[in-house]
Design a protein around this motif. Sequence first.
Motif, PDB file in Angstrom:
ATOM      1  N   GLN A  70      82.972 -20.678 -24.473  1.00 27.71           N
ATOM      2  CA  GLN A  70      82.751 -19.515 -25.334  1.00 27.71           C
ATOM      3  C   GLN A  70      81.295 -19.090 -25.392  1.00 27.71           C
ATOM      4  O   GLN A  70      81.002 -17.909 -25.594  1.00 27.71           O
ATOM      5  CB  GLN A  70      83.263 -19.805 -26.753  1.00 27.71           C
ATOM      6  N   ASP A  71      80.373 -20.020 -25.232  1.00 25.48           N
ATOM      7  CA  ASP A  71      78.943 -19.706 -25.338  1.00 25.48           C
ATOM      8  C   ASP A  71      78.328 -19.808 -23.951  1.00 25.48           C
ATOM      9  O   ASP A  71      77.746 -20.825 -23.569  1.00 25.48           O
ATOM     10  CB  ASP A  71      78.268 -20.669 -26.308  1.00 25.48           C
ATOM     11  N   ASN A  72      78.501 -18.722 -23.162  1.00 25.73           N
ATOM     12  CA  ASN A  72      78.001 -18.707 -21.788  1.00 25.73           C
ATOM     13  C   ASN A  72      77.516 -17.308 -21.451  1.00 25.73           C
ATOM     14  O   ASN A  72      77.757 -16.363 -22.208  1.00 25.73           O
ATOM     15  CB  ASN A  72      79.095 -19.173 -20.819  1.00 25.73           C
ATOM     16  N   LEU A 117      66.777 -11.635 -26.772  1.00 28.70           N
ATOM     17  CA  LEU A 117      66.044 -12.676 -26.048  1.00 28.70           C
ATOM     18  C   LEU A 117      64.724 -13.027 -26.726  1.00 28.70           C
ATOM     19  O   LEU A 117      64.257 -14.173 -26.628  1.00 28.70           O
ATOM     20  CB  LEU A 117      65.771 -12.204 -24.618  1.00 28.70           C
ATOM     21  N   ILE A 118      64.138 -12.037 -27.395  1.00 28.74           N
ATOM     22  CA  ILE A 118      62.787 -12.225 -27.928  1.00 28.74           C
ATOM     23  C   ILE A 118      62.785 -12.577 -29.412  1.00 28.74           C
ATOM     24  O   ILE A 118      62.010 -13.423 -29.861  1.00 28.74           O
ATOM     25  CB  ILE A 118      61.957 -10.939 -27.693  1.00 28.74           C
ATOM     26  N   CYS A 119      63.649 -11.934 -30.170  1.00 24.11           N
ATOM     27  CA  CYS A 119      63.615 -12.074 -31.627  1.00 24.11           C
ATOM     28  C   CYS A 119      64.520 -13.228 -32.076  1.00 24.11           C
ATOM     29  O   CYS A 119      65.658 -13.355 -31.606  1.00 24.11           O
ATOM     30  CB  CYS A 119      64.049 -10.777 -32.303  1.00 24.11           C
ATOM     31  N   GLY A 120      64.033 -14.030 -32.991  1.00 24.31           N
ATOM     32  CA  GLY A 120      64.842 -15.105 -33.560  1.00 24.31           C
ATOM     33  C   GLY A 120      64.950 -16.309 -32.640  1.00 24.31           C
ATOM     34  O   GLY A 120      64.351 -16.377 -31.563  1.00 24.31           O
ATOM     35  N   ASP A 121      65.717 -17.277 -33.090  1.00 25.01           N
ATOM     36  CA  ASP A 121      65.900 -18.505 -32.315  1.00 25.01           C
ATOM     37  C   ASP A 121      66.872 -18.285 -31.163  1.00 25.01           C
ATOM     38  O   ASP A 121      67.768 -17.455 -31.225  1.00 25.01           O
ATOM     39  CB  ASP A 121      66.435 -19.621 -33.225  1.00 25.01           C
ATOM     40  N   TRP A 122      66.661 -19.068 -30.114  1.00 27.32           N
ATOM     41  CA  TRP A 122      67.575 -19.042 -28.976  1.00 27.32           C
ATOM     42  C   TRP A 122      68.412 -20.316 -29.016  1.00 27.32           C
ATOM     43  O   TRP A 122      67.932 -21.410 -28.734  1.00 27.32           O
ATOM     44  CB  TRP A 122      66.793 -18.950 -27.666  1.00 27.32           C
ATOM     45  N   ALA A 172      77.261 -11.458 -22.639  1.00 22.57           N
ATOM     46  CA  ALA A 172      76.674 -10.290 -21.982  1.00 22.57           C
ATOM     47  C   ALA A 172      77.163  -9.000 -22.657  1.00 22.57           C
ATOM     48  O   ALA A 172      78.258  -8.961 -23.222  1.00 22.57           O
ATOM     49  CB  ALA A 172      77.059 -10.288 -20.502  1.00 22.57           C
ATOM     50  N   PRO A 173      76.323  -7.959 -22.581  1.00 24.85           N
ATOM     51  CA  PRO A 173      74.981  -7.922 -21.990  1.00 24.85           C
ATOM     52  C   PRO A 173      73.932  -8.457 -22.950  1.00 24.85           C
ATOM     53  O   PRO A 173      74.102  -8.408 -24.166  1.00 24.85           O
ATOM     54  CB  PRO A 173      74.771  -6.436 -21.715  1.00 24.85           C
ATOM     55  N   HIS A 174      72.831  -8.951 -22.389  1.00 25.87           N
ATOM     56  CA  HIS A 174      71.741  -9.501 -23.184  1.00 25.87           C
ATOM     57  C   HIS A 174      70.649  -8.450 -23.334  1.00 25.87           C
ATOM     58  O   HIS A 174      70.131  -7.936 -22.340  1.00 25.87           O
ATOM     59  CB  HIS A 174      71.173 -10.744 -22.500  1.00 25.87           C
ATOM     60  N   THR A 175      70.311  -8.143 -24.557  1.00 26.72           N
ATOM     61  CA  THR A 175      69.255  -7.172 -24.819  1.00 26.72           C
ATOM     62  C   THR A 175      67.908  -7.877 -24.931  1.00 26.72           C
ATOM     63  O   THR A 175      67.838  -9.101 -25.166  1.00 26.72           O
ATOM     64  CB  THR A 175      69.536  -6.417 -26.127  1.00 26.72           C
ATOM     65  N   HIS A 190      71.505 -20.757 -27.484  1.00 22.72           N
ATOM     66  CA  HIS A 190      72.526 -20.849 -26.443  1.00 22.72           C
ATOM     67  C   HIS A 190      72.228 -22.000 -25.488  1.00 22.72           C
ATOM     68  O   HIS A 190      71.059 -22.366 -25.271  1.00 22.72           O
ATOM     69  CB  HIS A 190      72.608 -19.536 -25.672  1.00 22.72           C
ATOM     70  N   PRO A 191      73.255 -22.576 -24.868  1.00 24.49           N
ATOM     71  CA  PRO A 191      73.047 -23.716 -23.965  1.00 24.49           C
ATOM     72  C   PRO A 191      72.469 -23.328 -22.602  1.00 24.49           C
ATOM     73  O   PRO A 191      72.225 -24.203 -21.771  1.00 24.49           O
ATOM     74  CB  PRO A 191      74.450 -24.309 -23.820  1.00 24.49           C
ATOM     75  N   TYR A 192      72.274 -22.062 -22.335  1.00 23.97           N
ATOM     76  CA  TYR A 192      71.638 -21.612 -21.104  1.00 23.97           C
ATOM     77  C   TYR A 192      70.311 -20.955 -21.469  1.00 23.97           C
ATOM     78  O   TYR A 192      70.071 -20.563 -22.610  1.00 23.97           O
ATOM     79  CB  TYR A 192      72.539 -20.646 -20.331  1.00 23.97           C
ATOM     80  N   SER A 193      69.430 -20.813 -20.486  1.00 26.49           N
ATOM     81  CA  SER A 193      68.074 -20.365 -20.781  1.00 26.49           C
ATOM     82  C   SER A 193      67.972 -18.856 -20.910  1.00 26.49           C
ATOM     83  O   SER A 193      68.858 -18.114 -20.464  1.00 26.49           O
ATOM     84  CB  SER A 193      67.126 -20.826 -19.663  1.00 26.49           C
ATOM     85  N   ARG A 194      66.879 -18.425 -21.512  1.00 31.76           N
ATOM     86  CA  ARG A 194      66.595 -16.991 -21.590  1.00 31.76           C
ATOM     87  C   ARG A 194      66.475 -16.390 -20.194  1.00 31.76           C
ATOM     88  O   ARG A 194      66.890 -15.262 -19.954  1.00 31.76           O
ATOM     89  CB  ARG A 194      65.299 -16.750 -22.379  1.00 31.76           C
ATOM     90  N   GLU A 195      65.904 -17.152 -19.273  1.00 36.59           N
ATOM     91  CA  GLU A 195      65.719 -16.659 -17.906  1.00 36.59           C
ATOM     92  C   GLU A 195      67.066 -16.425 -17.231  1.00 36.59           C
ATOM     93  O   GLU A 195      67.263 -15.408 -16.559  1.00 36.59           O
ATOM     94  CB  GLU A 195      64.888 -17.639 -17.091  1.00 36.59           C
ATOM     95  N   VAL A 196      68.007 -17.335 -17.428  1.00 32.52           N
ATOM     96  CA  VAL A 196      69.341 -17.150 -16.866  1.00 32.52           C
ATOM     97  C   VAL A 196      69.991 -15.912 -17.465  1.00 32.52           C
ATOM     98  O   VAL A 196      70.659 -15.145 -16.764  1.00 32.52           O
ATOM     99  CB  VAL A 196      70.210 -18.396 -17.125  1.00 32.52           C
TER     100      VAL A 196
END
Length: 964
Positions: A896-898, A910-915, A903-906, A917-923
Amino acid sequence: MLELQPAIAPPAAPPAPLPPFALRHIGITPAAEAAMVEALGYASLDQLIDQAVPAAIRLQRPLNLPQPQSEYEALASLRAIASQNQIRRSLIGMGYSPCITPPVIQRNILENPGWYTAYTPYQAEIAQGRLEALLNFQTMIIDLTGLPIANASLLDEGTAAAEAMAMSYSVCKNKSNRFFISEACHPQTLEVVITRAEPLGIEVIIGDHMTMDFEETPVFGALLQYPTTDGVVWDYRGCIERVHGVGGLVTLAADPLALTLLTSPGELGADIAVGSTQRLGVPLGFGGPHAAYFATQEAYKRQIPGRIVGVSQDSQGNPALRLALQTREQHIRRDKATSNICTAQVLLAVIASMYGVYHGPEGLKAIAATIHHHATVLAAGLKRLNYSVVDGPIFDTVCIGVGEASAPALLAAAAERGFNLRLMEPGHLAIACDELSTSEEITELLQIFAHRETLPFTLEDLTPNTTYPEALTRTTPFLQDPVFNRYHSETELLRYLHQLESKDLALNTAMIPLGSCTMKLNAAAEMFPVTWPEFGQIHPFAPRSQTQGYQILFNQLETWLAEITGFAAISLQPNAGSQGEYAGLQVIRAYHRDRGDLHRTICLIPESAHGTNPASAVMCGMKVVSIKCDQDGDINLTDLEAKAEKYSDQLAALMVTYPSTHGVFETGIRNICEVIHRHGGQVYMDGANMNAQVGLCRPGDFGADVCHLNLHKTFCIPHGGGGPGVGPIGVAAHLAPYLPGHGVTGLGGEKGIGAIAAAPWGSASILVISWMYIAMMGATGLTAATKAAILSANYIAHQLDAAYPVLFKGVKGLVAHECIIDLRPLKKHSIEVDDVAKRLMDYGFHAPTMSWPVIGTMMIEPTESESLAELDRFCGAMLAIRAEAEAVITGAADPQDNPLKNAPHTAQSLICGDWSHPYSREVAAYPMVDLKRHKFWPVVGRIDNAYGDRNLVCSCIGMEAYQA
């Protein structure tokens, strides 16, 4: 002496060199072509084409078209044609008004590929810019009409009025089949409505709204013009009450600019308001394209034709826009649909909305007041000259009684001084003032009617009546939302337009691989002439002697299209593909009725057909019978023959798409046509897939009797974010007498079906685009483009087949110009086709056509314009997404968290708040390396459609949060 024969055959003649423009239009280079052909396992492109396209339907000669011209030569040739149009001051009115397109809007919208090459906003996350512009349009219409809901938009005023009639018929409960139309409506609107009414069994009553007795003759609806075609502004409250008294609905066809001064239709009690927004900054264009509007009561929100933009929210809870009430789409309702409208005039609606944004409420009111002042001064001066002028209130049009004997001489005198006036029978002329009117022009007009240069008075001596009765004077505010009061300087508007454009993915960003929609290059050379004054500033009812350039253009384009399709005659009038369908079926219906076969009402339609097909058939009074498809996606011949036999005496037509909606060349198309003809029916071919046929085969040669062409697909008119479109029809010789006519201009023969569009040649001004395309490509270029389109589709199918099985292939294992890939195996792992579509946005692509004609699939059409590098980039993205899906399948990624589910990622996410997710911002943001060089950012996350349908808001209410 015997001539010695060579031991081996001589080498084949080298292929004819491509025209210079074709080398720019076709994205596949010779080297790329060789590599792609080799990857597919063929020795040459021609060998592939021979395998893909059935030999039985192949055209055995080159198309007979003029030699291709370079861009410079074609523009020069078209300039010579344009010079034969005469630009006069057309004060004809009838719903068409010369106006000023603000240069900032012309340059940054009408002439900007960032706006005109975008597709319909079905992928709303990457269409927020034009959706906001359309929401502005809806808000403007809601405010001006005083009705709570509006769409965005319809094709022209005549079509909008006909849609209002159909909707009234659908929702009215009084069981009447009569529709009243005021004799004071514009004549072209009358004609379109009558054309649409007849096959539905609707009785149209034309008369005086003041004297019509609705108690004696109940109606389900009434259409009134506000102001009337001869300029009078009526208080319709009494008439509206009388129609409501018998349970009918009332439609007002209202001038939107006049509504800045007049009491709104909603306040008068109208149920529906329709009209054209042409005079809000859109060029005349000899009749189109122009955006019509349609507004109605909240109770009818699920019956309103066309599209509605609504405010919803995205996955982060932020306001976001999307097309609302999507279950009304015709591919779902099919023969239960009340309208076949599937496109709009988005680009023109955007222009009109920005005209409203730029001028604001005070600016629009000032323009309207100035026009009204000029009209009332003209009326006062004509009265002083002892002419008969109506005493009632007017807006922009003055009707003058001059006597039958004087009318021709006055028309001629006006024409001599460069004015086109309107002749109204008997013995009346009409003059319509507009945004370009000046005091000097009013003086000159009065001099014509005074028969002398020196007037016995000055304009200052006149005392025009510029006030309206209290009951007709607008008192309610309009356009109070900040968007209409913020961007009145060019600097501010320019920045606003750029901000909106940057939110949209158009062809100037990446390929848009939509199956069945053919998003190809819209070359700058093709687009240039659209805004030439010789094409843009001509009134659709200007005298034929002033439009010789247009007549040459029409004649040449019709001749070329007839040659390309193999038909005997072409009508350019239908101004959308849906209207082409309707016109084609109406022609077939007229043919049967003329032969006394009134009982032929059955239309056979394959289950895979686009939803507009059954909707069009029902609108033409036909009964739809479905034909099954076999496991290969082809028409089931056994079922077809059985149904044709069963309904033999009643069979009117078969609607078929070729190549099929499954993206293959059906080898039995000749047999299919023969079956229908054997049982007395006619074959209507949907020309949506003509991009796979041009130069290789012709519908008229292998059995089709009628075919509509999407000029906004195959012939390069851009989609404009969801419109304009053009859908001319080609017909065999026996159907030519039934082609659409137009009573206002005398177009068409005695057996013609009547007007399909409000203007005689539909969206005439954009026909120059297709003229330029054909002129520059020539037979060689057009045929090469078709081959390149088929090559590119098969290349993509080959590259993706292992990861996403290609669902349908022809007998030789090939597809046509598009392919359908199967994503259904992913569904059992909770990966939906929507997940793949939204993830494609992170890779910088618009998704292909989703879940049509098969649920859980994607239909991909690369077109001939994309380069091998772009095809590989798209295939790389699709394969990378498949690898991301595989990670979910194997358990390496959270189900569920992939990246697919989120998607889509804005940029904001990516920038605001905590990240967390189990995958990286770069991915999330840069799943492919080249995206770091150039990245298109969706501005909203995945949109919650269900939330928007539960909380329908279709105006700028709530948009302040969105702006923030």
